[in-house]
Design an enzyme around this catalytic site. Structure first.
Site, mmCIF file in Angstrom:
data_model
loop_
_atom_site.group_PDB
_atom_site.id
_atom_site.type_symbol
_atom_site.label_atom_id
_atom_site.label_comp_id
_atom_site.label_asym_id
_atom_site.label_seq_id
_atom_site.Cartn_x
_atom_site.Cartn_y
_atom_site.Cartn_z
ATOM 1 N N GLU A 159 -1.430 -10.560 3.176
ATOM 2 C CA GLU A 159 -2.640 -9.815 2.805
ATOM 3 C C GLU A 159 -3.868 -10.270 3.571
ATOM 4 O O GLU A 159 -4.683 -9.442 4.007
ATOM 5 C CB GLU A 159 -2.879 -9.942 1.292
ATOM 6 C CG GLU A 159 -1.882 -9.181 0.433
ATOM 7 C CD GLU A 159 -0.565 -9.900 0.242
ATOM 8 O OE1 GLU A 159 0.339 -9.321 -0.389
ATOM 9 O OE2 GLU A 159 -0.435 -11.062 0.720
ATOM 10 N N HIS B 1 1.612 -9.130 -11.593
ATOM 11 C CA HIS B 1 1.422 -7.774 -11.089
ATOM 12 C C HIS B 1 0.597 -6.900 -12.038
ATOM 13 O O HIS B 1 0.558 -5.688 -11.864
ATOM 14 C CB HIS B 1 2.774 -7.075 -10.879
ATOM 15 C CG HIS B 1 3.693 -7.760 -9.920
ATOM 16 N ND1 HIS B 1 4.362 -8.912 -10.229
ATOM 17 C CD2 HIS B 1 4.054 -7.432 -8.656
ATOM 18 C CE1 HIS B 1 5.098 -9.277 -9.196
ATOM 19 N NE2 HIS B 1 4.932 -8.399 -8.230
#
Length: 327
Positions: free
Chosen positions: A60, A129
């Site tokens: 990321e 998540h």
């Protein structure tokens, strides 16, 4: 108006952007061949090719940094970070680069970057998540933060983000992707920084956004059956925050309940509460109340996840308590 899912509305916005501006490209984790972790980009690789729809490694910090560089170079990148929890790995690029370069360059540099990510719980995706961290990003000067709660806004606010000269972060609640709604495909981009009154009421104001909006509207229906008229405000934009719309509603209803899926301590709900106390204290008939998620890592088990989150029944119960009608 066309009926479609939140997922399809976001896809329509991506398609419109890719068709209308050759500078726009999409990149991120699984956006190409897989069609997106939540199927938002399904079919776009076949339509626009690998130069415009780019799969990235699971890194990321690297690909958000590449998005910053592409934006500085005159492109209009849309970067997908899959889930908000993964975005913590690229905070250096966000806080120290994307958000600061205009200021540090004396206005010479612009970073027209759009970052999309799924946020929130309700899908049994467990603690890595499922958190709602968009309030953290609303703390950062130099970026804008939007959280569409309807299919129409999923399209309109993404198109609006692509017109901004500075970074915009779009938080799409994962539980909303299959939700259907009416979308005006002929309308232009939405307006970042403007809240909307989704339901008129006179007894109290319930302020929320994103994935908590449908739950709040259900709670308002429950309350209406009992003779309680709740006004529901959809913030839509967390930074900038439309304080004027909030205060105008408080002046009509004289009570405020803030529903926020984030944790209560240091929550975005606390910011909204402070704005009300600073600007609307004398309009209040009682303290501002907050309803947030339980302060635990999000559980995996369905019954525990449901218990940790604000739900229509708990929202309605909080509203009743504020009005002294809790039995």
């Amino acid at each position: 108006m066309t009926k479609m899912t939140y997922r399809e509305a976001a896809r329509r916005a991506l398609r419109e952007a890719l068709r209308s501006d050759p500078r726009v490209f999409l990149m991120g984790e699984d956006v190409g061949r897989y069609g997106g972790a939540f199927a938002v980009s399904h079919g776009l690789l076949a339509e626009f090719g690998p130069e415009r729809v780019r799969d990235t490694p699971l890194s990321e910090n690297t690909f958000v940094g590449a998005g910053v560089g592409a934006a500085l170079g005159g492109m209009r990148p849309i970067v997908e970070v899959m889930t908000v929890n993964f975005s913590l790995l690229c905070l250096d690029q966000i806080v120290n680069n994307a958000a600061t370069l205009r200021h540090m360059s004396g206005g010479q540099l612009s970073v027209p970057l759009v970052v999309r990510m799924a946020t929130g719980a309700g899908r049994q995706l467990a603690a890595q998540h499922s958190h709602s961290l968009e309030g953290w990003y609303a703390h950062i000067p130099g970026i804008k933060v939007v959280a569409p709660g309807t299919a129409d806004d999923a399209r309109a606010l993404l198109l609006a983000a692509l017109r901004e000269p500075d970074p915009v972060f779009v938080f799409e609640h994962a539980a909303l992707y299959p939700m259907e709604g009416e979308v005006d495909e002929t309308a232009g981009p939405g307006e970042i920084g403007r809240a909307v009154v989704r339901r008129q009421g006179t007894d109290l104001t319930v302020i929320t956004y994103g994935g908590s909006l449908p739950k709040t509207l259900v709670a308002a229906d429950l309350l209406a059956a009992e003779g309680i008229a709740a006004e529901v405000i959809d913030l839509r934009s967390l930074r900038p925050l439309d304080t004027a719309t909030i205060l105008a509603s408080i002046a009509r209803t004289h009570r405020a309940l803030v529903v926020d899926e984030g944790w209560r301590t240091g929550s975005f709900a606390a910011e909204v509460s402070a704005r009300i106390m600073e600007g609307g204290f004398y309009d209040l008939d009682g303290p501002v109340q907050r309803l947030c998620s339980a302060e635990v890592p999000m559980p995996y088990a369905r019954h525990m996840e449901d218990a940790a989150l604000p739900q229509p029944a708990t929202i309605a119960a909080a509203a009743r308590a504020m009005l002294g009608r809790d039995g």
